[in-house]
Motif scaffolding. Structure first.
Motif, mmCIF file in Angstrom:
data_model
loop_
_atom_site.group_PDB
_atom_site.id
_atom_site.type_symbol
_atom_site.label_atom_id
_atom_site.label_comp_id
_atom_site.label_asym_id
_atom_site.label_seq_id
_atom_site.Cartn_x
_atom_site.Cartn_y
_atom_site.Cartn_z
ATOM 1 N N LYS A 183 0.855 -1.200 0.000
ATOM 2 C CA LYS A 183 0.000 0.000 0.000
ATOM 3 C C LYS A 183 0.882 1.238 0.000
ATOM 4 O O LYS A 183 2.026 1.208 0.466
ATOM 5 C CB LYS A 183 -0.939 -0.014 1.208
ATOM 6 N N LEU A 184 0.334 2.303 -0.537
ATOM 7 C CA LEU A 184 1.101 3.531 -0.676
ATOM 8 C C LEU A 184 0.484 4.565 0.256
ATOM 9 O O LEU A 184 -0.711 4.839 0.183
ATOM 10 C CB LEU A 184 0.983 3.985 -2.131
ATOM 11 N N THR A 185 1.299 5.118 1.165
ATOM 12 C CA THR A 185 0.748 6.105 2.099
ATOM 13 C C THR A 185 1.503 7.424 1.986
ATOM 14 O O THR A 185 2.664 7.450 1.591
ATOM 15 C CB THR A 185 0.852 5.612 3.563
ATOM 16 N N LEU B 87 -2.951 6.395 0.145
ATOM 17 C CA LEU B 87 -3.106 6.969 -1.196
ATOM 18 C C LEU B 87 -3.612 5.925 -2.185
ATOM 19 O O LEU B 87 -4.442 6.209 -3.029
ATOM 20 C CB LEU B 87 -1.764 7.523 -1.694
ATOM 21 N N ALA B 88 -3.078 4.708 -2.094
ATOM 22 C CA ALA B 88 -3.502 3.629 -2.994
ATOM 23 C C ALA B 88 -3.233 2.301 -2.301
ATOM 24 O O ALA B 88 -2.208 2.139 -1.632
ATOM 25 C CB ALA B 88 -2.739 3.701 -4.312
ATOM 26 N N GLY B 89 -4.180 1.377 -2.462
ATOM 27 C CA GLY B 89 -4.064 0.104 -1.759
ATOM 28 C C GLY B 89 -3.105 -0.863 -2.452
ATOM 29 O O GLY B 89 -2.776 -0.701 -3.630
ATOM 30 N N GLN B 90 -2.710 -1.878 -1.682
ATOM 31 C CA GLN B 90 -1.881 -2.935 -2.252
ATOM 32 C C GLN B 90 -2.685 -3.658 -3.340
ATOM 33 O O GLN B 90 -3.871 -3.905 -3.180
ATOM 34 C CB GLN B 90 -1.512 -3.923 -1.141
ATOM 35 N N GLY B 91 -2.067 -3.925 -4.488
ATOM 36 C CA GLY B 91 -2.762 -4.638 -5.562
ATOM 37 C C GLY B 91 -3.402 -3.715 -6.580
ATOM 38 O O GLY B 91 -3.878 -4.170 -7.617
ATOM 39 N N SER B 92 -3.427 -2.408 -6.279
ATOM 40 C CA SER B 92 -4.051 -1.512 -7.257
ATOM 41 C C SER B 92 -3.028 -1.097 -8.308
ATOM 42 O O SER B 92 -1.821 -1.113 -8.072
ATOM 43 C CB SER B 92 -4.650 -0.288 -6.563
ATOM 44 N N ALA B 93 -3.550 -0.728 -9.482
ATOM 45 C CA ALA B 93 -2.662 -0.387 -10.596
ATOM 46 C C ALA B 93 -2.292 1.086 -10.546
ATOM 47 O O ALA B 93 -3.076 1.928 -10.098
ATOM 48 C CB ALA B 93 -3.348 -0.715 -11.914
ATOM 49 N N ILE B 94 -1.079 1.378 -10.976
ATOM 50 C CA ILE B 94 -0.616 2.765 -11.033
ATOM 51 C C ILE B 94 -1.313 3.470 -12.204
ATOM 52 O O ILE B 94 -1.448 2.892 -13.283
ATOM 53 C CB ILE B 94 0.915 2.810 -11.225
ATOM 54 N N GLU C 206 -1.945 7.446 -14.373
ATOM 55 C CA GLU C 206 -1.313 8.745 -14.653
ATOM 56 C C GLU C 206 -1.570 9.715 -13.502
ATOM 57 O O GLU C 206 -0.686 10.417 -13.051
ATOM 58 C CB GLU C 206 -1.902 9.352 -15.946
ATOM 59 N N GLY C 207 -2.819 9.707 -13.033
ATOM 60 C CA GLY C 207 -3.207 10.619 -11.963
ATOM 61 C C GLY C 207 -2.412 10.380 -10.694
ATOM 62 O O GLY C 207 -1.932 11.316 -10.048
ATOM 63 N N LEU C 208 -2.241 9.092 -10.348
ATOM 64 C CA LEU C 208 -1.491 8.744 -9.136
ATOM 65 C C LEU C 208 -0.048 9.220 -9.260
ATOM 66 O O LEU C 208 0.518 9.789 -8.315
ATOM 67 C CB LEU C 208 -1.537 7.223 -8.909
ATOM 68 N N LEU C 209 0.539 9.037 -10.432
ATOM 69 C CA LEU C 209 1.931 9.447 -10.634
ATOM 70 C C LEU C 209 2.082 10.959 -10.444
ATOM 71 O O LEU C 209 3.046 11.422 -9.822
ATOM 72 C CB LEU C 209 2.413 9.039 -12.031
ATOM 73 N N ARG C 210 1.104 11.735 -10.963
ATOM 74 C CA ARG C 210 1.170 13.195 -10.804
ATOM 75 C C ARG C 210 1.071 13.568 -9.326
ATOM 76 O O ARG C 210 1.803 14.408 -8.824
ATOM 77 C CB ARG C 210 0.031 13.862 -11.590
ATOM 78 N N MET C 211 0.175 12.858 -8.625
ATOM 79 C CA MET C 211 -0.016 13.146 -7.209
ATOM 80 C C MET C 211 1.265 12.846 -6.422
ATOM 81 O O MET C 211 1.681 13.626 -5.559
ATOM 82 C CB MET C 211 -1.170 12.266 -6.693
ATOM 83 N N MET D 69 3.782 15.245 -4.065
ATOM 84 C CA MET D 69 4.014 14.978 -2.640
ATOM 85 C C MET D 69 5.455 14.601 -2.340
ATOM 86 O O MET D 69 5.774 14.193 -1.222
ATOM 87 C CB MET D 69 3.118 13.831 -2.188
ATOM 88 N N ASN D 70 6.297 14.683 -3.354
ATOM 89 C CA ASN D 70 7.701 14.319 -3.169
ATOM 90 C C ASN D 70 7.899 12.889 -2.689
ATOM 91 O O ASN D 70 8.790 12.607 -1.893
ATOM 92 C CB ASN D 70 8.398 15.272 -2.195
ATOM 93 N N ILE D 71 7.041 11.970 -3.113
ATOM 94 C CA ILE D 71 7.268 10.543 -2.821
ATOM 95 C C ILE D 71 8.142 10.019 -3.952
ATOM 96 O O ILE D 71 7.813 10.180 -5.131
ATOM 97 C CB ILE D 71 5.928 9.804 -2.738
ATOM 98 N N ASP D 72 9.311 9.491 -3.585
ATOM 99 C CA ASP D 72 10.285 9.238 -4.648
ATOM 100 C C ASP D 72 10.389 7.785 -5.114
ATOM 101 O O ASP D 72 11.092 7.488 -6.065
ATOM 102 C CB ASP D 72 11.671 9.769 -4.249
ATOM 103 N N SER D 73 9.689 6.868 -4.428
ATOM 104 C CA SER D 73 9.757 5.481 -4.923
ATOM 105 C C SER D 73 8.478 4.718 -4.589
ATOM 106 O O SER D 73 7.721 5.114 -3.695
ATOM 107 C CB SER D 73 10.964 4.761 -4.315
ATOM 108 N N VAL D 74 8.231 3.638 -5.325
ATOM 109 C CA VAL D 74 7.072 2.779 -5.041
ATOM 110 C C VAL D 74 7.534 1.323 -5.113
ATOM 111 O O VAL D 74 8.545 1.009 -5.750
ATOM 112 C CB VAL D 74 5.923 2.974 -6.059
ATOM 113 N N VAL D 75 6.780 0.433 -4.437
ATOM 114 C CA VAL D 75 7.097 -0.994 -4.498
ATOM 115 C C VAL D 75 6.079 -1.650 -5.424
ATOM 116 O O VAL D 75 4.873 -1.568 -5.192
ATOM 117 C CB VAL D 75 7.033 -1.635 -3.099
ATOM 118 N N ILE D 76 6.572 -2.253 -6.493
ATOM 119 C CA ILE D 76 5.646 -2.860 -7.461
ATOM 120 C C ILE D 76 5.856 -4.376 -7.540
ATOM 121 O O ILE D 76 6.908 -4.905 -7.164
ATOM 122 C CB ILE D 76 5.838 -2.265 -8.878
#
Lengths: 132, 284
Positions: free
Chosen positions: A18-20, A27-34, A36-41, A45-52
């Motif tokens: 999950k992304l907090t 911000l987005a739950g585990q298993g959800s797809a990334i 365009e909107g999420l990437l802009r957000m 917010m200066n979040i610099d990495s995600v676990v995929i």
């Protein structure tokens, strides 16, 4: 799963965790797809990495070749114990699991969307096709 | 008697063993802990304080305590908490492992991976069998090949000969050791265990993981490490010096009451642990 920098993330990749926000707001739950909107957000917010979830990068031929190499190595490891039925059972189990893994990987390559949706349970009949 | 080695050969072998002058000394902290617990008045908190004095060591122990090995649902954040949750023998085993970790890694490529793999497999078999001492058995799996470390560090030339013999893919490492040296890593393990005053739950699997039917003090623990060694070699995880699956001791198999259908659930428990244990492999 793997952690990637935000500039390597693309829409369609599936979040493995999950992304907090920094303050803990989801911000987005585990298993959800990334998206365009999420990437802009995330950029705002200066979040610099995600676990995929890791995608299968091998081709069908490579998966089959890896499987062939696995069975070759397996035979070499068991070369000494042919008469012991317990060890034959162990070898068979190893082979069964490798076949299952191969078939699930091939299914993922052929049909990425439905395979990732049904990730918890293998499709009906998988065991039979493995033994065939 | 063709199989009986001549007395002179045995004498020669003893001389070889004596050449191993620098048998590693027991890590100081482990000796201190052992002395502390001989005193019945020692509390877990006191032992915890002793271990905690060494911050690097504590960090390594906590990292293992929180790894997929034990699958704890809550984070263990202090040594004294680890002592309460995992028990004294397990924490002592983890301290020992952390102290000899560099030695294992330097001695033979792949041996550390084989050791953690065998530990996880020991834990998986013990869990399937419903043992309440699964954690202790896991630590026995972690240290079962310590004799190989001593050999690699002390008799490098002989070890090269052993490696040559193993290369053809038909000879097990301990068979080659016996051909070259007339003794093998399990006997050295026994020697080391005595020298270090290790508990039988570690010493007997070290000595008898290839002949578990001979175990008398900890027969089940030894049998589980024997089966775990076979399972992790079958998976091809790590490298114990040769890449062969050794024969299974039917006496050990039957004593544990294992069935052939048990391999699948054991491997199901083991698989997710192995992938996350790669983290501990990079301890520094």
């Amino acid at each position: 799963m793997k952690r990637i920098p935000i500039d390597k993330a693309v829409p369609g990749q599936v979040l493995a965790e999950k992304l907090t926000r920094h303050d803990g707001v989801l911000l987005a739950g585990q298993g959800s797809a990334i998206t365009e909107g999420l990437l802009r957000m995330l950029a705002r917010m200066n979040i610099d990495s995600v676990v995929i979830e890791e995608e299968e990068s091998r081709s069908v031929e490579e998966v089959l070749e890896d499987f062939r190499r696995f069975t070759q190595d397996l035979d070499a490891r068991f070369v000494r114990i042919e008469p012991q039925s317990v060890l034959q059972a162990l070898k068979k189990t190893m082979l069964y699991l490798a076949e299952k893994d191969r078939d699930e990987t091939l299914a993922l390559i052929n049909n990425p969307v439905s395979a990732s949706e049904g990730s918890a349970e293998p499709p009906q009949g998988a065991a039979e096709s493995v033994n065939a | 008697m063709p199989s009986q080695p001549a007395i002179q050969d045995r004498v020669q072998a003893k001389r070889e063993v004596r050449r191993i002058k620098n048998l590693p000394t027991v890590p100081g902290i482990v000796a201190k802990i052992s002395r502390m617990v001989e005193n019945p008045e020692t509390s877990a908190a006191e032992v915890g304080r002793l271990i905690s004095q060494d911050q690097v060591l504590s960090a390594k122990v906590l990292r293992m305590a929180n790894s997929a090995f034990f699958g704890m649902s809550r984070k263990i954040s202090s040594i004294s908490q680890a002592l309460v949750i995992l028990g004294f023998e397990v924490v002592k085993g983890l301290v020992l492992t952390s102290s000899v970790f560099d030695m294992i890694q330097k001695s033979m490529a792949g041996l550390w991976e084989h050791s953690i793999g065998c530990a996880a497999a020991s834990g998986a078999v013990a869990t399937l069998l419903g043992r309440d001492d699964a954690e202790e058995i896991l630590v026995a799996g972690l240290l079962h090949d310590l004799g190989k470390v001593v050999l690699a560090l002390n008799l490098p030339e002989e070890m090269n000969l052993v490696r040559e013999k193993v290369k053809n893919g038909k000879v097990l490492f301990y068979e080659a050791e016996n051909e070259v040296l007339d003794f093998d890593h399990s006997e050295l393990g026994q020697w080391l265990a005595e020298h270090w005053n290790l508990p039988e739950s570690l010493a007997e699997p070290m000595r008898l993981h290839h002949r578990p039917e001979k175990a008398v003090l900890k027969p089940e623990c030894t049998a589980i490490v024997h089966i775990a060694d076979i399972i992790i070699r079958a998976k091809g995880f790590g490298n114990a010096g040769d890449l062969l699956v050794p024969p299974v001791s039917m006496a050990a198999w039957e004593m544990l009451g294992l069935r052939k259908t048990d391999f699948l659930p054991i491997l199901d428990i083991l698989e997710p642990k192995l992938s996350s244990l790669c983290d501990i492999t990079s301890i520094d």
